[in-house]
Design a protein around this motif. Sequence first.
Motif, mmCIF file in Angstrom:
data_model
loop_
_atom_site.group_PDB
_atom_site.id
_atom_site.type_symbol
_atom_site.label_atom_id
_atom_site.label_comp_id
_atom_site.label_asym_id
_atom_site.label_seq_id
_atom_site.Cartn_x
_atom_site.Cartn_y
_atom_site.Cartn_z
ATOM 1 N N GLN A 2 0.848 -1.195 0.000
ATOM 2 C CA GLN A 2 0.000 0.000 0.000
ATOM 3 C C GLN A 2 0.876 1.235 0.000
ATOM 4 O O GLN A 2 1.848 1.322 0.750
ATOM 5 C CB GLN A 2 -0.916 0.033 1.239
ATOM 6 C CG GLN A 2 -2.040 -0.988 1.211
ATOM 7 C CD GLN A 2 -1.620 -2.312 1.777
ATOM 8 O OE1 GLN A 2 -0.924 -2.358 2.780
ATOM 9 N NE2 GLN A 2 -2.014 -3.391 1.126
ATOM 10 N N LEU A 3 0.522 2.158 -0.881
ATOM 11 C CA LEU A 3 1.243 3.419 -0.973
ATOM 12 C C LEU A 3 0.233 4.537 -0.804
ATOM 13 O O LEU A 3 -0.745 4.612 -1.536
ATOM 14 C CB LEU A 3 1.937 3.557 -2.335
ATOM 15 C CG LEU A 3 2.957 2.483 -2.694
ATOM 16 C CD1 LEU A 3 3.402 2.639 -4.144
ATOM 17 C CD2 LEU A 3 4.155 2.545 -1.770
ATOM 18 N N CYS A 21 4.980 10.106 0.573
ATOM 19 C CA CYS A 21 4.368 8.817 0.275
ATOM 20 C C CYS A 21 4.763 7.831 1.363
ATOM 21 O O CYS A 21 5.952 7.594 1.594
ATOM 22 C CB CYS A 21 4.836 8.306 -1.079
ATOM 23 S SG CYS A 21 4.194 6.682 -1.530
ATOM 24 N N ALA A 22 3.772 7.277 2.032
ATOM 25 C CA ALA A 22 4.017 6.286 3.077
ATOM 26 C C ALA A 22 3.754 4.896 2.518
ATOM 27 O O ALA A 22 2.704 4.659 1.919
ATOM 28 C CB ALA A 22 3.107 6.560 4.269
ATOM 29 N N VAL A 97 6.370 1.987 -6.609
ATOM 30 C CA VAL A 97 7.490 1.083 -6.382
ATOM 31 C C VAL A 97 8.010 0.653 -7.741
ATOM 32 O O VAL A 97 7.246 0.133 -8.567
ATOM 33 C CB VAL A 97 7.066 -0.148 -5.567
ATOM 34 C CG1 VAL A 97 8.210 -1.148 -5.464
ATOM 35 C CG2 VAL A 97 6.577 0.258 -4.184
ATOM 36 N N LEU A 98 9.290 0.865 -7.973
ATOM 37 C CA LEU A 98 9.887 0.503 -9.253
ATOM 38 C C LEU A 98 10.370 -0.944 -9.241
ATOM 39 O O LEU A 98 10.995 -1.388 -8.291
ATOM 40 C CB LEU A 98 11.064 1.415 -9.569
ATOM 41 C CG LEU A 98 10.751 2.860 -9.907
ATOM 42 C CD1 LEU A 98 12.039 3.636 -10.129
ATOM 43 C CD2 LEU A 98 9.863 2.937 -11.137
ATOM 44 N N ASP A 107 6.006 -1.661 -10.311
ATOM 45 C CA ASP A 107 5.398 -2.845 -9.709
ATOM 46 C C ASP A 107 4.107 -2.495 -8.968
ATOM 47 O O ASP A 107 3.149 -3.275 -8.981
ATOM 48 C CB ASP A 107 6.375 -3.510 -8.740
ATOM 49 C CG ASP A 107 7.430 -4.336 -9.451
ATOM 50 O OD1 ASP A 107 8.375 -4.784 -8.787
ATOM 51 O OD2 ASP A 107 7.309 -4.534 -10.673
ATOM 52 N N TYR A 108 4.109 -1.357 -8.288
ATOM 53 C CA TYR A 108 2.936 -0.942 -7.523
ATOM 54 C C TYR A 108 2.733 0.570 -7.657
ATOM 55 O O TYR A 108 3.700 1.332 -7.614
ATOM 56 C CB TYR A 108 3.095 -1.291 -6.029
ATOM 57 C CG TYR A 108 3.270 -2.763 -5.761
ATOM 58 C CD1 TYR A 108 4.543 -3.304 -5.567
ATOM 59 C CD2 TYR A 108 2.174 -3.616 -5.705
ATOM 60 C CE1 TYR A 108 4.709 -4.653 -5.330
ATOM 61 C CE2 TYR A 108 2.340 -4.971 -5.472
ATOM 62 C CZ TYR A 108 3.614 -5.479 -5.283
ATOM 63 O OH TYR A 108 3.773 -6.819 -5.064
ATOM 64 N N TRP A 109 1.475 0.931 -7.780
ATOM 65 C CA TRP A 109 1.088 2.342 -7.844
ATOM 66 C C TRP A 109 0.355 2.717 -6.564
ATOM 67 O O TRP A 109 -0.417 1.930 -6.021
ATOM 68 C CB TRP A 109 0.134 2.602 -9.004
ATOM 69 C CG TRP A 109 0.730 2.507 -10.358
ATOM 70 C CD1 TRP A 109 0.628 1.465 -11.227
ATOM 71 C CD2 TRP A 109 1.507 3.504 -11.024
ATOM 72 N NE1 TRP A 109 1.295 1.761 -12.395
ATOM 73 C CE2 TRP A 109 1.833 3.000 -12.305
ATOM 74 C CE3 TRP A 109 1.950 4.789 -10.680
ATOM 75 C CZ2 TRP A 109 2.601 3.725 -13.220
ATOM 76 C CZ3 TRP A 109 2.711 5.496 -11.592
ATOM 77 C CH2 TRP A 109 3.023 4.973 -12.843
ATOM 78 N N GLY A 110 0.570 3.957 -6.143
ATOM 79 C CA GLY A 110 -0.246 4.503 -5.085
ATOM 80 C C GLY A 110 -1.354 5.341 -5.699
ATOM 81 O O GLY A 110 -1.371 5.603 -6.905
#
Length: 119
Positions: A2-3, A21-22, A97-98, A107-110
Amino acid sequence: VQLQASGGGLVQAGGSLRLSCAASGRTFSSVAMAWFRQAPGKERELVAAISWSGSITYYTDSVKGRFTISRDNAKNTVDLQMNSLKPEDTAVYYCAVLGNWGAWKVDYWGKGTLVTVSS
């Protein structure tokens, strides 16, 4: 993963904002992170990236000298300090997250946070 991004808002041209960004859910300190943005009617673009250790950074040309990306692995946060803001910086900003440095695979988007710069 989670972002959660925060810090967006309305600012006048020439002003500053700090986005944060946490991250939670995985080993944050082992991954590269980035900020992207998407302006109305435009494609999403990479703004800045930072390696897992924080020792290597990347900036797109349009923000060099104005934006600074940083991270705190103890707090699982990545920040984007934005100075000398311009109306063309108006966009929704996303942290990510790259999965690949250089190819900028995400890899992941917030969820995004809106930055509006008025002239």
